[in-house]
Design a protein around this motif. Structure first.
Motif, PDB file in Angstrom:
ATOM      1  N   PHE A  62     -13.485  -5.678  15.597  1.00 32.72           N
ATOM      2  CA  PHE A  62     -12.156  -5.109  14.947  1.00 32.72           C
ATOM      3  C   PHE A  62     -11.878  -4.188  16.002  1.00 32.72           C
ATOM      4  CE2 PHE A  62     -14.960  -5.035  10.367  1.00 32.72           C
ATOM      5  CZ  PHE A  62     -14.046  -6.584  10.450  1.00 32.72           C
ATOM      6  N   SER A  63     -12.703  -3.441  17.409  1.00 32.63           N
ATOM      7  CA  SER A  63     -12.194  -3.655  18.378  1.00 32.63           C
ATOM      8  C   SER A  63     -11.427  -3.580  19.076  1.00 32.63           C
ATOM      9  CB  SER A  63     -13.653  -2.789  19.449  1.00 32.63           C
ATOM     10  OG  SER A  63     -13.355  -2.039  20.521  1.00 32.63           O
ATOM     11  N   ASP A  64     -11.082  -4.716  19.278  1.00 32.96           N
ATOM     12  CA  ASP A  64     -10.412  -5.050  20.083  1.00 32.96           C
ATOM     13  C   ASP A  64      -8.832  -5.394  19.151  1.00 32.96           C
ATOM     14  OD1 ASP A  64     -11.881  -5.751  22.164  1.00 32.96           O
ATOM     15  OD2 ASP A  64     -12.472  -8.123  21.467  1.00 32.96           O
ATOM     16  N   ALA A  65      -9.201  -5.496  18.159  1.00 37.47           N
ATOM     17  CA  ALA A  65      -8.021  -5.277  17.301  1.00 37.47           C
ATOM     18  C   ALA A  65      -7.281  -3.907  17.486  1.00 37.47           C
ATOM     19  CB  ALA A  65      -8.263  -5.292  15.687  1.00 37.47           C
ATOM     20  N   VAL A  66      -8.243  -3.009  17.348  1.00 38.03           N
ATOM     21  CA  VAL A  66      -7.389  -1.803  18.207  1.00 38.03           C
ATOM     22  C   VAL A  66      -7.036  -1.519  19.146  1.00 38.03           C
ATOM     23  CG1 VAL A  66      -7.825   0.933  18.389  1.00 38.03           C
ATOM     24  CG2 VAL A  66      -9.105  -0.553  15.718  1.00 38.03           C
ATOM     25  N   ALA A  67      -7.236  -2.188  20.281  1.00 41.01           N
ATOM     26  CA  ALA A  67      -7.304  -2.174  21.058  1.00 41.01           C
ATOM     27  C   ALA A  67      -5.668  -3.031  21.671  1.00 41.01           C
ATOM     28  CB  ALA A  67      -8.096  -3.290  22.156  1.00 41.01           C
ATOM     29  N   SER A  68      -5.205  -3.621  20.406  1.00 40.66           N
ATOM     30  CA  SER A  68      -3.703  -3.758  20.713  1.00 40.66           C
ATOM     31  C   SER A  68      -2.995  -3.194  20.009  1.00 40.66           C
ATOM     32  CB  SER A  68      -3.953  -5.523  19.845  1.00 40.66           C
ATOM     33  OG  SER A  68      -4.319  -5.375  18.099  1.00 40.66           O
ATOM     34  N   GLU A  69      -3.110  -2.364  19.216  1.00 41.45           N
ATOM     35  CA  GLU A  69      -2.474  -1.250  18.496  1.00 41.45           C
ATOM     36  C   GLU A  69      -1.457  -1.333  17.562  1.00 41.45           C
ATOM     37  OE1 GLU A  69      -0.009   0.183  22.039  1.00 41.45           O
ATOM     38  OE2 GLU A  69      -1.421   1.669  22.352  1.00 41.45           O
ATOM     39  N   VAL A  70      -2.151  -3.012  16.802  1.00 44.89           N
ATOM     40  CA  VAL A  70      -1.897  -2.941  15.569  1.00 44.89           C
ATOM     41  C   VAL A  70      -2.463  -3.288  14.505  1.00 44.89           C
ATOM     42  CG1 VAL A  70      -0.805  -5.609  14.858  1.00 44.89           C
ATOM     43  CG2 VAL A  70      -0.997  -5.786  16.509  1.00 44.89           C
ATOM     44  N   ASN A  71      -1.577  -2.705  13.241  1.00 43.24           N
ATOM     45  CA  ASN A  71      -1.908  -1.775  12.154  1.00 43.24           C
ATOM     46  C   ASN A  71      -2.829  -3.434  11.159  1.00 43.24           C
ATOM     47  OD1 ASN A  71      -2.987  -0.119  10.516  1.00 43.24           O
ATOM     48  ND2 ASN A  71      -1.695  -0.140   9.123  1.00 43.24           N
ATOM     49  N   ILE A  72      -3.841  -3.445  11.670  1.00 47.42           N
ATOM     50  CA  ILE A  72      -4.528  -4.476   9.957  1.00 47.42           C
ATOM     51  C   ILE A  72      -4.303  -3.966   8.864  1.00 47.42           C
ATOM     52  CG2 ILE A  72      -6.094  -5.542   9.430  1.00 47.42           C
ATOM     53  CD1 ILE A  72      -5.502  -6.312  12.193  1.00 47.42           C
ATOM     54  N   GLU A  73      -3.729  -4.471   7.593  1.00 43.94           N
ATOM     55  CA  GLU A  73      -3.551  -4.364   6.071  1.00 43.94           C
ATOM     56  C   GLU A  73      -4.522  -4.775   5.683  1.00 43.94           C
ATOM     57  OE1 GLU A  73      -0.162  -3.156   6.383  1.00 43.94           O
ATOM     58  OE2 GLU A  73       0.620  -2.938   7.763  1.00 43.94           O
ATOM     59  N   ASP A  74      -4.896  -6.233   6.006  1.00 40.23           N
ATOM     60  CA  ASP A  74      -5.931  -6.077   4.440  1.00 40.23           C
ATOM     61  C   ASP A  74      -6.671  -7.082   5.503  1.00 40.23           C
ATOM     62  OD1 ASP A  74      -7.516  -6.571   2.545  1.00 40.23           O
ATOM     63  OD2 ASP A  74      -6.329  -7.922   1.721  1.00 40.23           O
ATOM     64  N   LEU A 113      -7.144 -11.772   9.435  1.00 39.26           N
ATOM     65  CA  LEU A 113      -6.229 -10.349   9.582  1.00 39.26           C
ATOM     66  C   LEU A 113      -4.880 -10.407   8.722  1.00 39.26           C
ATOM     67  CD1 LEU A 113      -7.943  -9.962  12.588  1.00 39.26           C
ATOM     68  CD2 LEU A 113      -8.841  -9.070  10.911  1.00 39.26           C
ATOM     69  N   VAL A 114      -4.266  -9.643   8.268  1.00 32.55           N
ATOM     70  CA  VAL A 114      -3.254  -9.594   7.399  1.00 32.55           C
ATOM     71  C   VAL A 114      -2.750  -8.458   8.125  1.00 32.55           C
ATOM     72  CG1 VAL A 114      -1.455  -9.484   5.767  1.00 32.55           C
ATOM     73  CG2 VAL A 114      -4.209 -10.641   5.176  1.00 32.55           C
ATOM     74  N   VAL A 115      -1.223  -9.398   8.662  1.00 34.70           N
ATOM     75  CA  VAL A 115      -0.510  -7.962   9.798  1.00 34.70           C
ATOM     76  C   VAL A 115       0.459  -8.071   9.268  1.00 34.70           C
ATOM     77  CG1 VAL A 115      -2.284  -7.315  11.645  1.00 34.70           C
ATOM     78  CG2 VAL A 115      -0.381  -9.110  11.839  1.00 34.70           C
ATOM     79  N   GLU A 116       1.362  -7.165   9.784  1.00 32.43           N
ATOM     80  CA  GLU A 116       3.200  -6.873   9.644  1.00 32.43           C
ATOM     81  C   GLU A 116       3.582  -8.495  10.335  1.00 32.43           C
ATOM     82  OE1 GLU A 116       5.727  -4.001   9.177  1.00 32.43           O
ATOM     83  OE2 GLU A 116       4.558  -2.526   9.279  1.00 32.43           O
ATOM     84  N   ASP A 117       4.440  -9.759   9.681  1.00 34.42           N
ATOM     85  CA  ASP A 117       4.704 -10.464  10.298  1.00 34.42           C
ATOM     86  C   ASP A 117       5.132  -9.998  11.814  1.00 34.42           C
ATOM     87  OD1 ASP A 117       5.724 -13.206   9.891  1.00 34.42           O
ATOM     88  OD2 ASP A 117       7.617 -12.579  10.366  1.00 34.42           O
ATOM     89  N   LYS A 125       0.825  -1.165   0.381  1.00 34.47           N
ATOM     90  CA  LYS A 125      -0.136   0.017  -0.332  1.00 34.47           C
ATOM     91  C   LYS A 125       0.699   1.375   0.263  1.00 34.47           C
ATOM     92  CE  LYS A 125      -0.385   0.412   5.093  1.00 34.47           C
ATOM     93  NZ  LYS A 125      -1.271   0.234   6.067  1.00 34.47           N
ATOM     94  N   HIS A 126       0.304   2.161  -0.327  1.00 31.51           N
ATOM     95  CA  HIS A 126       0.996   3.967  -0.857  1.00 31.51           C
ATOM     96  C   HIS A 126       2.632   3.712  -1.819  1.00 31.51           C
ATOM     97  CE1 HIS A 126      -1.378   3.774   2.332  1.00 31.51           C
ATOM     98  NE2 HIS A 126      -0.703   4.232   3.106  1.00 31.51           N
ATOM     99  N   GLY A 127       2.268   2.483  -2.354  1.00 37.38           N
ATOM    100  CA  GLY A 127       3.098   2.123  -3.965  1.00 37.38           C
ATOM    101  C   GLY A 127       4.999   1.701  -3.209  1.00 37.38           C
ATOM    102  N   GLY A 128       4.665   1.668  -2.011  1.00 41.34           N
ATOM    103  CA  GLY A 128       5.974   1.047  -1.351  1.00 41.34           C
ATOM    104  C   GLY A 128       6.088  -0.234  -1.585  1.00 41.34           C
ATOM    105  N   PRO A 129       7.255  -0.317  -1.259  1.00 37.65           N
ATOM    106  CA  PRO A 129       7.935  -2.049  -1.172  1.00 37.65           C
ATOM    107  C   PRO A 129       7.660  -3.247  -0.582  1.00 37.65           C
ATOM    108  CG  PRO A 129       9.328  -0.990   0.370  1.00 37.65           C
ATOM    109  CD  PRO A 129       8.818   0.336  -0.249  1.00 37.65           C
ATOM    110  N   ALA A 130       7.295  -4.187  -1.647  1.00 40.06           N
ATOM    111  CA  ALA A 130       6.671  -5.133  -0.328  1.00 40.06           C
ATOM    112  C   ALA A 130       7.246  -5.667   0.903  1.00 40.06           C
ATOM    113  CB  ALA A 130       6.700  -6.393  -0.982  1.00 40.06           C
ATOM    114  N   ARG A 131       6.391  -5.941   2.021  1.00 42.56           N
ATOM    115  CA  ARG A 131       7.347  -5.955   3.343  1.00 42.56           C
ATOM    116  C   ARG A 131       6.709  -7.311   3.632  1.00 42.56           C
ATOM    117  NH1 ARG A 131       4.074  -1.822   6.551  1.00 42.56           N
ATOM    118  NH2 ARG A 131       3.111  -1.754   4.685  1.00 42.56           N
ATOM    119  N   PRO A 132       7.302  -8.037   4.341  1.00 39.27           N
ATOM    120  CA  PRO A 132       6.441  -9.169   4.888  1.00 39.27           C
ATOM    121  C   PRO A 132       5.467  -9.501   5.647  1.00 39.27           C
ATOM    122  CG  PRO A 132       8.674  -9.275   5.532  1.00 39.27           C
ATOM    123  CD  PRO A 132       8.768  -7.949   5.201  1.00 39.27           C
TER     124      PRO A 132
END
Length: 360
Positions: free
Chosen positions: A309-321, A337-341, A283-290
């Motif tokens: 979704f509320s609990d995911a937000v509380a975990s402070e992890v960005n959901i990519e997809d 939930l797809v997140v950074e590895d 996303k944002h055109g940047g390089p692919a990340r694991p």
């Protein structure tokens, strides 16, 4: 043409009030531009006008920019007609193939050629028609601008400014580069998706009962309008055929590996597929990340997704997809939930501490 380079001089005339044309009208209206609409379908014109995408064009109107948004088979002739009907306007189109319309404009003569600049937003939907339109369709999406050697620089800048006003991100390509690019990233993948989906059409019901999210992912784009996509592929035949030749060679090698039980060759083919998925820009055109997928069972009750979704937000992890796999045999859905590895384990622990059933 504009006396101020790079400025969109209104009104903007949109020729074709389907999904793209109506969305473009809505986006231009959102940006404060006066928009005129034209379509051979009176029903589409009424619908798009009623949605606020613009007003029907009249003989007295003098557009400064014309955007052709008609089916692929008619783009070239519609661009030529727009150049002739509006001799001072910049003309662009949003068709998915660029070399063929340019050739049609060249064949019509040099008079209008400098005012024509092709473009193509990489945005759309499996749905069609004005009712599927939205002003946000182009927000953040790549939008190819494909000037040719004879294009007036001021006209090119006007088209680029229109793209930005509609929320798109300008990507510069020659018409020929564009057609090779969309063959690789859109047209051939669509054809392969259709081939995979067609194998399901004759499958017995007990086979199809095993369908999961994987087959849905592979076949999603195959649900598009066959008439539209046959026009798109037909207009880009040369580039599509070149790439299909590469795919056929790869398929022959894959069949040979399976037939011979050559695990090394099979693993190599699968590994090249993994490389391809990693080559897709993030996303944002940047390089692919694991990335890593976290699987969560979600009861099929009202409000459960919102709670997740509320609990995911509380975990402070960005959901990519996010994807949802619905199994008819279970009272739960499997949410992916797809997140950074590097953040996956933290998300798993956080969700499990809040009572969610996860799958590692």
């Amino acid at each position: 043409m504009s006396e101020t380079p790079g400025r969109v001089v209104g009104p903007v005339l949109v020729v074709g009030a389907g999904l793209l044309g109506t969305s473009l009208g809505l986006a231009c209206r959102r940006a404060g531009l006066d928009v005129l609409l034209q379509d051979v379908s009176a029903e589409h014109l009424r619908t798009a006008s009623g949605m606020g995408a613009g007003r029907p064009v009249t003989d007295d109107d003098r557009p400064g920019l014309v955007v052709v948004a008609v089916p692929p088979d008619h783009v070239g002739e519609a661009v030529v007609a727009a150049l002739e009907a509006h001799p001072t306007a910049v003309v662009t189109d949003v068709g998915s193939v660029k070399a063929l319309p340019l050739a049609t404009v060249r064949d019509a003569g040099p008079a209008g050629l400098p005012r024509y600049v092709g473009s193509h937003p990489m945005a759309g939907s499996e749905r069609s028609g004005p009712l599927a339109a939205t002003a946000s369709l182009f927000d953040g999406r790549p939008w190819a601008v494909t000037p040719h050697a004879d294009a007036d620089p001021d006209c090119v800048e006007s088209v680029e400014e229109m793209v930005r006003l509609c929320g798109g991100t300008v990507v510069w390509l020659t018409p020929e580069e564009h057609d090779r690019a969309v063959a690789r990233t859109s047209h051939v993948p669509h054809l392969l998706s259709s081939l995979a989906a067609s194998a399901l059409a004759t499958g017995p019901a007990n086979h199809l009962a095993l369908s999961g999210q994987g087959v849905r992912d592979v076949t999603r784009v195959a649900g598009g309008d066959p008439r539209l996509y046959s026009q798109i592929v037909g207009a880009n035949a040369s580039a599509v055929l070149d790439l299909l030749g590469e795919v056929r060679a790869g398929l022959d090698a894959l069949m040979a590996a399976v037939a011979d039980g050559d695990r090394a060759a099979l693993e190599g083919a699968l590994a090249r597929g993994v490389e391809g998925t990693r080559a897709i820009p993030a996303k944002h055109g940047g390089p692919a990340r694991p990335m890593r997928t976290v699987y969560v069972s979600v009861p099929d009750h009202p409000g459960e997704l919102a709670r997740l979704f509320s609990d995911a937000v509380a975990s402070e992890v960005n959901i990519e997809d996010i994807r949802i796999d619905h199994d008819p045999a279970r009272p739960v859905g499997l949410v992916e939930l797809v997140v950074e590895d590097s953040r996956a384990e933290h998300l798993l622990g956080s969700l499990e501490s809040r009572g969610w059933q996860t799958h590692r």
